[in-house]
Design an enzyme around this catalytic site. Structure first.
Site, PDB file in Angstrom:
ATOM      1  N   HIS A  34       6.476  10.140   0.623  1.00 12.04           N
ATOM      2  CA  HIS A  34       5.227  10.807   0.994  1.00 12.04           C
ATOM      3  C   HIS A  34       5.098  12.203   0.379  1.00 12.04           C
ATOM      4  CE1 HIS A  34       4.145   8.152   4.724  1.00 12.04           C
ATOM      5  NE2 HIS A  34       4.782   7.459   3.792  1.00 12.04           N
ATOM      6  N   GLU A  88       0.261  -0.972   6.018  1.00 12.00           N
ATOM      7  CA  GLU A  88       1.329  -0.319   6.773  1.00 12.00           C
ATOM      8  C   GLU A  88       1.129   1.185   6.836  1.00 12.00           C
ATOM      9  OE1 GLU A  88       5.170   1.429   7.914  1.00 12.00           O
ATOM     10  OE2 GLU A  88       3.988   1.814   6.119  1.00 12.00           O
ATOM     11  N   GLU A  89       0.636   1.770   5.748  1.00 11.31           N
ATOM     12  CA  GLU A  89       0.447   3.216   5.695  1.00 11.31           C
ATOM     13  C   GLU A  89      -0.872   3.641   6.333  1.00 11.31           C
ATOM     14  OE1 GLU A  89       2.783   4.977   5.086  1.00 11.31           O
ATOM     15  OE2 GLU A  89       4.013   4.317   3.400  1.00 11.31           O
ATOM     16  N   ASP A 145       0.842  -1.205   0.000  1.00 14.76           N
ATOM     17  CA  ASP A 145       0.000   0.000   0.000  1.00 14.76           C
ATOM     18  C   ASP A 145       0.873   1.250   0.000  1.00 14.76           C
ATOM     19  OD1 ASP A 145       0.823  -0.692   2.652  1.00 14.76           O
ATOM     20  OD2 ASP A 145      -0.692   0.634   3.500  1.00 14.76           O
TER      21      ASP A 145
END
Length: 380
Positions: A352, A137-138, A72
């Protein structure tokens, strides 16, 4: 140029083009399982709630080495700010652009191609190799790696060594390896006051004013001095809300969210007790909810760390630096099982961010390091 790129870069492009914004996987894991099946990896798809997880394993004996990562990615942000579409995976001037290029589809691709080459050259290697991949995870990270680890523990499947592909590098590939992470503790605080007209403060109690002295003390408190492996524990306020939006009303409550990134010199229970003692000292009426995101962990010595250092030196000719800085990772769920855990991945300069990217030569170098790491652990 596409005809000249390596299999690692091509696989990274394939993964980026699957717009797997958390908790979506967009069949990344199915593709990976199919690709590694021809190399003897047996796939187990573990879905918890809306989260896809994949456990791939080759071999059933000896020490178990695991590559861990997540399929993800975080949302793209404003599309018009990207110089190329975030899921187009275009290459310009030696840089591969796209959401997840560095965090962490490039790492996953490098892990896969490293394994393919390694198994082709060493089909009868020692021990076992596995992949633990999640699409959570995100996001909240409650139905991903932590649930897979619980499943493995329930059936007595133990991980000896684990490399998480988080982007750890600062200036050159593998110049920094994370051999641990700080713990993370969140506090959700509500302080009670008394609402009233702003012209008649004697008839009200402003909770912002009441909290202010305690907040000043919390901000100036020395929680610990850190140690050789961890910086001092950090206290930071992330959210502060009060009031109705009107200019003539003293609020009745104030809400504050704060976070500790803490070292091994202090426990989460000690932090809770010290915070609450300060709040009681200032005679506040309050309620506080605590959420522990993860305990600190550290792999100080061991065969894995020695192998990582040797692999980096062999491939790059450089020594690597050990660090425990940065945010949390899924390593926090794996280390408590007794596994030796390190994190090693590409440069983290653009993670990000708009126009996230990775140098294509770095992906090939990373794949070579992962392959050499397998040699160090499962052949020598």
């Amino acid at each position: 140029m596409d005809t000249e790129i390596s299999s690692t870069v091509a696989l990274t492009q394939d993964l980026i083009r699957r717009d797997s914004v958390t908790p979506e996987d967009k069949d990344c894991q199915l593709m990976i399982a199919g690709r590694l099946a021809q190399y003897g990896f047996k796939a187990e798809h573990l879905r918890f709630a809306d989260v896809d997880n994949l456990w791939l394993r080759r071999g059933h004996a000896g020490s178990l080495f695991v590559f861990a990562g997540h399929t993800d990615v975080v949302p793209t942000g404003p599309l018009d700010k990207w110089q190329t579409p975030p899921f187009a995976a275009e290459i310009h001037d030696g840089m591969l652009y796209g959401r997840g290029a560095a965090d962490m589809k490039g790492s996953i691709a490098a892990m896969i191609t490293a394994c393919e080459r390694f198994v082709a050259q060493h089909p009868d290697h020692q021990g076992s190799i596995a992949f633990l991949l999640t699409s959570d995870e995100e996001g909240p990270a409650v139905n991903g790696t932590v649930k897979v680890i619980e499943t493995l523990q329930q059936r007595g499947e133990h991980i000896d060594w684990c490399v998480v592909g988080e982007p750890t590098s600062s200036h050159q590939v593998a110049d920094v390896v994370k051999n641990g992470r700080r713990g993370s503790l969140n506090g959700y605080l509500t302080v009670q006051g008394k609402q009233g007209h702003i012209a008649y403060p004697h008839l009200a109690a402003n909770p912002v004013h009441l909290l202010a002295p305690a907040l000043a003390e919390l901000c100036s408190e020395v929680w610990d001095e850190g140690n050789a492996d961890f910086p001092p524990t950090s206290f930071q306020v992330s959210n502060f809300n009060s009031g109705t939006g009107a200019t003539n009303i003293i609020p009745g409550t104030v809400e504050m969210i704060f976070n500790f990134r803490f070292s091994t010199e202090v426990t989460d229970q000690q932090l809770r007790e010290r915070v609450e003692a300060i709040l009681h000292k200032h005679q506040l009426q309050f309620n506080i909810d605590w959420v522990l995101s993860g305990q600190p962990f550290r792999t100080a010595t061991g065969k894995l760390l020695d192998a990582v250092k040797a692999a980096v030196l062999e491939v790059t000719g450089r020594k690597t630096e050990l660090s425990t800085s940065g945010g949390t990772s899924d390593g926090r769920f794996i280390a408590p099982t007794g596994a030796q855990v390190i994190e090693l991945g590409p440069l983290n300069a653009t993670i990000h961010q708009i126009n996230e990217c990775v140098a294509i030569k770095d992906l090939d170098t990373l794949s070579d390091i992962y392959q050499q790491l397998l040699v160090e652990l499962l052949v020598k």
